[in-house]
Design an enzyme around this catalytic site. Sequence first.
Site, PDB file in Angstrom:
ATOM      1  N   HIS A 151      39.118  40.039  45.129  1.00  0.00           N
ATOM      2  CA  HIS A 151      38.722  39.881  46.531  1.00  0.00           C
ATOM      3  C   HIS A 151      38.234  38.462  46.760  1.00  0.00           C
ATOM      4  O   HIS A 151      38.086  37.672  45.827  1.00  0.00           O
ATOM      5  CB  HIS A 151      37.648  40.902  46.927  1.00  0.00           C
ATOM      6  CG  HIS A 151      36.293  40.634  46.333  1.00  0.00           C
ATOM      7  ND1 HIS A 151      35.131  40.785  47.035  1.00  0.00           N
ATOM      8  CD2 HIS A 151      35.913  40.221  45.101  1.00  0.00           C
ATOM      9  CE1 HIS A 151      34.094  40.498  46.260  1.00  0.00           C
ATOM     10  NE2 HIS A 151      34.545  40.155  45.081  1.00  0.00           N
TER      11      HIS A 151
ATOM     12  N   CYS B  17      32.353  32.395  45.312  1.00  0.00           N
ATOM     13  CA  CYS B  17      33.025  33.658  45.648  1.00  0.00           C
ATOM     14  C   CYS B  17      33.873  33.533  46.916  1.00  0.00           C
ATOM     15  O   CYS B  17      34.594  34.458  47.279  1.00  0.00           O
ATOM     16  CB  CYS B  17      32.007  34.781  45.811  1.00  0.00           C
ATOM     17  SG  CYS B  17      31.129  35.143  44.271  1.00  0.00           S
TER      18      CYS B  17
ATOM     19  N   HIS C 266      38.853  36.062  43.475  1.00  0.00           N
ATOM     20  CA  HIS C 266      38.398  36.246  42.099  1.00  0.00           C
ATOM     21  C   HIS C 266      38.361  37.749  41.829  1.00  0.00           C
ATOM     22  O   HIS C 266      38.459  38.552  42.752  1.00  0.00           O
ATOM     23  CB  HIS C 266      37.010  35.613  41.888  1.00  0.00           C
ATOM     24  CG  HIS C 266      35.941  36.217  42.731  1.00  0.00           C
ATOM     25  ND1 HIS C 266      35.781  35.919  44.072  1.00  0.00           N
ATOM     26  CD2 HIS C 266      34.982  37.129  42.441  1.00  0.00           C
ATOM     27  CE1 HIS C 266      34.766  36.613  44.561  1.00  0.00           C
ATOM     28  NE2 HIS C 266      34.262  37.362  43.590  1.00  0.00           N
TER      29      HIS C 266
ATOM     30  N   HIS D 136      36.959  41.390  39.551  1.00  0.00           N
ATOM     31  CA  HIS D 136      35.861  42.100  38.893  1.00  0.00           C
ATOM     32  C   HIS D 136      36.399  43.346  38.210  1.00  0.00           C
ATOM     33  O   HIS D 136      37.395  43.924  38.643  1.00  0.00           O
ATOM     34  CB  HIS D 136      34.803  42.563  39.902  1.00  0.00           C
ATOM     35  CG  HIS D 136      34.111  41.463  40.613  1.00  0.00           C
ATOM     36  ND1 HIS D 136      33.158  40.675  40.015  1.00  0.00           N
ATOM     37  CD2 HIS D 136      34.236  41.010  41.886  1.00  0.00           C
ATOM     38  CE1 HIS D 136      32.722  39.790  40.898  1.00  0.00           C
ATOM     39  NE2 HIS D 136      33.363  39.965  42.035  1.00  0.00           N
TER      40      HIS D 136
ATOM     41  N   ASP E 224      42.043  50.521  42.586  1.00  0.00           N
ATOM     42  CA  ASP E 224      42.333  49.997  41.251  1.00  0.00           C
ATOM     43  C   ASP E 224      43.548  49.069  41.261  1.00  0.00           C
ATOM     44  O   ASP E 224      44.605  49.414  41.784  1.00  0.00           O
ATOM     45  CB  ASP E 224      42.554  51.143  40.269  1.00  0.00           C
ATOM     46  CG  ASP E 224      42.584  50.670  38.821  1.00  0.00           C
ATOM     47  OD1 ASP E 224      41.871  49.694  38.497  1.00  0.00           O
ATOM     48  OD2 ASP E 224      43.315  51.279  38.016  1.00  0.00           O
ATOM     49  N   HIS E 225      43.351  47.892  40.669  1.00  0.00           N
ATOM     50  CA  HIS E 225      44.378  46.852  40.575  1.00  0.00           C
ATOM     51  C   HIS E 225      44.907  46.448  41.950  1.00  0.00           C
ATOM     52  O   HIS E 225      46.103  46.270  42.149  1.00  0.00           O
ATOM     53  CB  HIS E 225      45.507  47.269  39.626  1.00  0.00           C
ATOM     54  CG  HIS E 225      45.081  47.187  38.199  1.00  0.00           C
ATOM     55  ND1 HIS E 225      44.387  48.202  37.585  1.00  0.00           N
ATOM     56  CD2 HIS E 225      45.210  46.199  37.287  1.00  0.00           C
ATOM     57  CE1 HIS E 225      44.119  47.850  36.337  1.00  0.00           C
ATOM     58  NE2 HIS E 225      44.596  46.635  36.133  1.00  0.00           N
TER      59      HIS E 225
ATOM     60  N   GLU F 247      29.165  45.641  40.292  1.00  0.00           N
ATOM     61  CA  GLU F 247      30.143  44.556  40.391  1.00  0.00           C
ATOM     62  C   GLU F 247      30.205  43.834  39.046  1.00  0.00           C
ATOM     63  O   GLU F 247      31.267  43.454  38.581  1.00  0.00           O
ATOM     64  CB  GLU F 247      29.751  43.587  41.505  1.00  0.00           C
ATOM     65  CG  GLU F 247      30.758  42.483  41.710  1.00  0.00           C
ATOM     66  CD  GLU F 247      30.298  41.495  42.752  1.00  0.00           C
ATOM     67  OE1 GLU F 247      30.886  41.482  43.836  1.00  0.00           O
ATOM     68  OE2 GLU F 247      29.350  40.736  42.470  1.00  0.00           O
TER      69      GLU F 247
END
Length: 144
Positions: free
Chosen positions: A23, A42, A48, A50, A88-89, A133
Amino acid sequence: MNAAVGLRRRARLSRLVSFSASHRLHSPSLSAEENLKVFGKCNNPNGHGHNYKVVVTIHGEIDPVTGMVMNLTDLKEYMEEAIMKPLDHKNLDLDVPYFADVVSTTENVAVYIWENLQRLLPVGALYKVKVYETDNNIVVYKGE
């Protein structure tokens, strides 16, 4: 005599899942300079990633027949539908319509997960959503 007979015992049940997503923290309400000042690195235009951890806690009465607040298989399926499939992903900002107009902070990720789970779980079952996070940056949301 069994002391538990007639008692309505309540418990909390938690389950953890992990997902990976990228994100960018960026608010269209702020200028480029303000975004950089507020969100720092960020706000990188390329985003970037997580490896998030999410702990979902439900609560309710312990069923006297099954001994469970909820079958863990059911909770796992609810979490798969509400968390893993949509997040996810994924690039949260580009792949998840909710974040088209909402800054993808961890606070808002927790709200998103809460709202998704609320649609699936029995009424009143959801107690809290805890989103890691990182190991040091954690948000707890209880629907308030």
